[in-house]
Design an enzyme around this catalytic site. Structure first.
Site, mmCIF file in Angstrom:
data_model
loop_
_atom_site.group_PDB
_atom_site.id
_atom_site.type_symbol
_atom_site.label_atom_id
_atom_site.label_comp_id
_atom_site.label_asym_id
_atom_site.label_seq_id
_atom_site.Cartn_x
_atom_site.Cartn_y
_atom_site.Cartn_z
ATOM 1 N N HIS A 67 0.922 -1.070 -0.370
ATOM 2 C CA HIS A 67 -0.088 0.167 0.503
ATOM 3 C C HIS A 67 1.584 1.236 0.042
ATOM 4 C CE1 HIS A 67 0.126 1.160 4.667
ATOM 5 N NE2 HIS A 67 0.185 0.035 4.610
ATOM 6 N N ASP A 179 5.955 2.664 5.871
ATOM 7 C CA ASP A 179 4.319 1.923 6.386
ATOM 8 C C ASP A 179 3.885 2.660 5.334
ATOM 9 O OD1 ASP A 179 2.347 0.952 6.607
ATOM 10 O OD2 ASP A 179 2.246 1.720 9.206
ATOM 11 N N GLU A 212 -4.966 1.886 2.730
ATOM 12 C CA GLU A 212 -4.828 0.481 3.516
ATOM 13 C C GLU A 212 -5.191 1.700 5.440
ATOM 14 O OE1 GLU A 212 -3.153 -2.337 6.183
ATOM 15 O OE2 GLU A 212 -2.707 -0.347 6.323
ATOM 16 N N GLU A 213 -4.426 2.449 5.828
ATOM 17 C CA GLU A 213 -4.798 2.946 6.961
ATOM 18 C C GLU A 213 -5.980 3.489 7.236
ATOM 19 O OE1 GLU A 213 -1.963 2.643 8.321
ATOM 20 O OE2 GLU A 213 0.045 2.766 7.853
HETATM 21 ZN ZN LIG Z 1 0.550 -0.792 6.089
#
Ligand SMILES: [Zn+2]
Length: 356
Positions: A67, A179, A212-213
């Site tokens: 992502h 991330d 995604e988050e």
């Molecule tokens: Zn992630």
């Protein structure tokens, strides 16, 4: 990792892409995938999907996803003095926001601001021990009134911490958004390797997912759209090699010791075994993480798409997740690219993933 790879990774993690506002990062991903894919598209959600044709249409269709959205802030309200109040986009830790420099991505470009904080001298002892909730924190962009501020910043604009990617000692690097832009980076590099090898046995779909988050939203629609037989998600995973982390809860996971192959109900057991066998055969270091339930990653929705997808989750060990100083080792990225490329080349029969 080549210098060109590092430039690409840095550019990607530094491009602002809070969930719902991923276009700057996706433009970079598209540029990387443009020349090597047989079909490149952006869907209505903003997922970027590149197809590398396989050698046979009857072989399993593989989807690999990372992502490209990051956590961030969103402008909620500008007060009469030009102070900006905000909401978190994704899991922002209220502890570490005060005193940070932030960029608000307004229509005229990024606007630098700071998250103000009452000095320690004016804070009573009880206040010092509690976290200031995000709704009470504010951004000061240096304007003296609402009108001035509103010329640069609008309600709904996204914000990010104003920090880039930097190298520490050895191959340890830090950034605010590994991330999971390092996941999108790995997916594009696996696509490149496969393209250079003339494709995998079946069609390969490299996906840079969005949102995604905020609830695994881009993976939900892109998996449905692609309808893969096999899905592999590349994500960050908690390293437990720094003070005050309980290894008894997460296991022993160290940065620089190779990718982490997740195991548990969210993971197809034959696909897990294939990844482990591949790592062993290719002499690639790896670690295993036990995940006893559905994971909080794109792998969760991927596995549950349509009639089910044989799903795996590869995590890159990361210290300090969801802070502006997320840390990883570049060697782990290289090892993951090698492992995933080799593993995808071994996927030539969808039947092998039926657990019997
Ligand atoms: Zn992630």
């Amino acid at each position: 990792m080549t210098d060109q790879d590092i430039v690409f990774l840095k550019e990607l993690v530094e491009a602002p892409s809070p969930s719902g506002f991923e276009q700057p990062a996706q433009r970079i991903v598209r540029r990387e995938l443009e020349t090597l894919s047989h079909g490149l598209r952006t869907d209505v959600m903003g997922n970027v999907i590149a197809r590398i044709d396989g050698r046979s249409a009857s072989r399993p269709r593989v989807m690999m996803a990372g992502h490209c959205d990051e956590i961030g802030l969103m402008v909620k309200y500008i007060d009469e003095n030009g102070f900006i109040f905000f909401a978190p986009i994704g899991g922002v830790d209220a502890h570490l926001v005060p005193g940070q420099r932030v960029n608000i991505h307004g229509r005229k470009g990024p606007v630098l601001g700071v998250v103000g904080k009452k000095p320690i001298h004016m804070t009573d002892p009880k206040e010092r021990e509690t976290v200031c909730p995000l709704k009470n924190q504010f951004i000061d962009i240096g304007c003296s009134g609402r009108e001035d501020a509103a010329d640069l910043v609008a309600v709904g604009d996204p914000g990010t911490f104003a920090v880039g990617m930097e190298r520490l000692q050895g191959d340890r690097v830090i950034s605010r958004a590994f991330d999971d832009k390092m996941g999108a980076f790995i997916v594009t590099r696996v696509a490149k390797q496969l393209a250079q090898r003339g494709g995998a046995p079946g069609d390969f779909h490299a996906v840079s997912t969005v949102q995604e988050e905020v609830g695994l939203r881009g993976a939900t629609t892109s998996t449905y759209g692609i309808d893969p037989d096999v899905g592999i998600v590349v994500e960050v995973g908690h390293a437990t090699d720094f003070p005050d982390v309980d290894k008894r809860e997460i296991g022993q996971i160290e940065i620089g010791k190779g990718p982490v192959i997740s195991r548990g109900p969210n993971i197809n057991p034959a696909l897990f075994a294939l990844l482990v066998e591949t790592a062993e055969a290719e002499n690639i270091p790896f670690q295993v993480m036990a995940e006893a339930r559905g994971t909080g990653t794109d792998a969760n929705v991927m596995q549950l798409s349509r009639g089910g997808v044989a799903t795996a989750l590869i995590r890159i060990p990361l210290r300090y997740m969801h802070t502006p100083v997320e840390m990883l080792c570049l060697a782990d990225l290289d090892a993951t690219i090698d492992l995933l490329t080799a593993a995808v080349c071994r996927i030539d029969d969808a039947e092998m993933f039926i657990p019997v």
